[in-house]
Design a protein around this motif. Structure first.
Motif, short mmCIF file in Angstrom:
data_model
loop_
_atom_site.label_atom_id
_atom_site.label_comp_id
_atom_site.label_asym_id
_atom_site.label_seq_id
_atom_site.Cartn_x
_atom_site.Cartn_y
_atom_site.Cartn_z
N UNK A 195 0.68 -1.42 -0.06
CA UNK A 195 -0.11 -0.09 -0.14
C UNK A 195 0.87 1.23 0.13
N UNK A 196 1.78 1.15 0.75
CA UNK A 196 2.64 2.37 0.56
C UNK A 196 3.51 2.34 -0.56
N UNK A 197 3.96 1.54 -1.23
CA UNK A 197 4.46 1.77 -2.52
C UNK A 197 3.53 2.14 -3.46
N UNK A 198 2.37 1.73 -3.42
CA UNK A 198 1.51 2.32 -4.28
C UNK A 198 1.19 3.92 -3.97
N UNK A 199 1.17 4.36 -2.70
CA UNK A 199 0.98 5.75 -2.57
C UNK A 199 2.32 6.32 -2.87
N UNK A 200 3.55 6.00 -2.61
CA UNK A 200 4.61 6.67 -2.56
C UNK A 200 4.96 6.91 -4.27
N UNK A 201 4.81 5.82 -5.16
CA UNK A 201 4.89 5.84 -6.74
C UNK A 201 4.00 7.10 -7.17
N UNK A 202 2.67 6.79 -6.48
CA UNK A 202 1.63 7.53 -7.23
C UNK A 202 1.82 8.97 -6.78
N UNK A 203 2.34 9.42 -5.61
CA UNK A 203 2.47 10.84 -5.27
C UNK A 203 3.92 11.23 -6.27
N UNK A 204 4.94 10.36 -6.41
CA UNK A 204 5.99 10.87 -7.26
C UNK A 204 5.49 11.12 -8.60
N UNK A 205 4.53 10.58 -9.37
CA UNK A 205 4.28 10.65 -10.50
C UNK A 205 3.38 12.01 -10.47
N UNK A 206 2.72 11.97 -9.66
CA UNK A 206 1.79 13.36 -9.30
C UNK A 206 2.58 14.44 -9.20
N UNK A 207 3.91 14.48 -8.73
CA UNK A 207 4.60 15.65 -8.78
C UNK A 207 5.24 16.04 -9.82
N UNK A 208 5.52 14.83 -10.60
CA UNK A 208 6.03 15.10 -11.93
C UNK A 208 5.04 15.60 -12.98
N UNK A 209 4.01 15.20 -12.94
CA UNK A 209 2.96 15.68 -13.78
C UNK A 209 2.53 17.26 -13.52
N UNK A 210 2.79 17.35 -11.96
CA UNK A 210 2.44 18.77 -11.83
C UNK A 210 3.39 19.91 -12.17
N UNK A 211 4.78 19.28 -12.27
CA UNK A 211 5.79 20.20 -12.67
C UNK A 211 5.78 20.61 -14.17
#
Length: 222
Positions: free
Chosen positions: A159-175
């Motif tokens: 679960x933590x891996x899903x959320x960590x990878x999801x947040x990293x992708x979110x930050x990448x798209x937001x940039x």
């Protein structure tokens, strides 16, 4: 009981064997894609005590127990469904079901906010992509006979891996989109806040349900 009959009965018992490619397993894989789509658009209303800081900050502005100490949360059980698929289908067919879900989402609006090729630029797409490595990881770990605490550990890590990878992708798209920080923090809070706690609890239950269903459907899947 003769040895021949006993041998035939034992052949229908699930003993941790890998699933073979059959019509039954392919049908179950397609059904799991359908289950994931249904889970994506399912909302469960949960009520729990509000333990976050806003409950205490509200004391300065006028305290209302019914509103400030109780929180209603709309939960989407998509991640628990992923863990159900892991426990039911295992690593190989689990990845196949997620890939099928992603491919369908590139043509049909089956994701939470729609679908299509442009969905790869949505903030939440990283969580979907994270399902694949997590299925490989947790599916491998669940092949070994484990006790409750180890299963809880594997589920928590997944679960933590899903959320960590999801947040990293979110930050990448937001940039890439030059999104304001307020919007980004709001997305992270809504997608990876209290949701993580519920994801761990319900995913743990989903693993046990998936393992029970795997034993029950072993005749179809073998």
């Amino acid at each position: 009981m003769s040895k021949r009959v006993e041998k035939q009965l034992n052949s229908f018992k699930y003993k941790g064997e890998p699933i073979k490619i059959t019509i039954g397993t392919l049908v179950l894989t397609c059904l799991c894609i359908l289950f994931l789509i249904v889970a994506t658009f399912t909302q469960v209303t949960l009520t729990h005590p509000n333990v976050w800081m806003e409950a205490f900050s509200s004391l300065q502005e006028g305290f209302e127990p019914a509103h400030d100490l109780i929180r209603t949360y709309r939960y989407i059980p998509q991640i628990p469904m992923v863990f159900f698929i892991i426990a039911l289908l295992g690593r190989k067919f689990g990845v196949l079901s997620i890939l099928g879900y992603i491919v369908l989402g590139m043509f049909f609006p089956i994701f939470a906010l729609g679908g299509g090729i442009s969905y790869i630029f949505e903030y939440g797409f990283g969580y979907i992509l994270a399902f694949i490595p997590v299925i490989i990881l947790v599916g491998t770990l669940l092949k070994v006979k484990t006790d409750f605490f180890r299963i809880l550990l594997w589920v928590t890590v997944g679960v933590l891996a899903i959320h960590i990878l999801g947040v990293l992708y979110l930050l990448f798209v937001s940039v890439l989109q030059h999104a304001p920080m307020e919007l980004v923090s709001s997305w992270i809070s809504s997608q990876s806040g209290v949701q993580i706690v519920y994801d761990v609890m319900f995913s743990l239950l989903a693993v046990y349900l998936g393992r029970a269903a795997r034993r029950f459907l072993w005749i179809i899947m073998c």
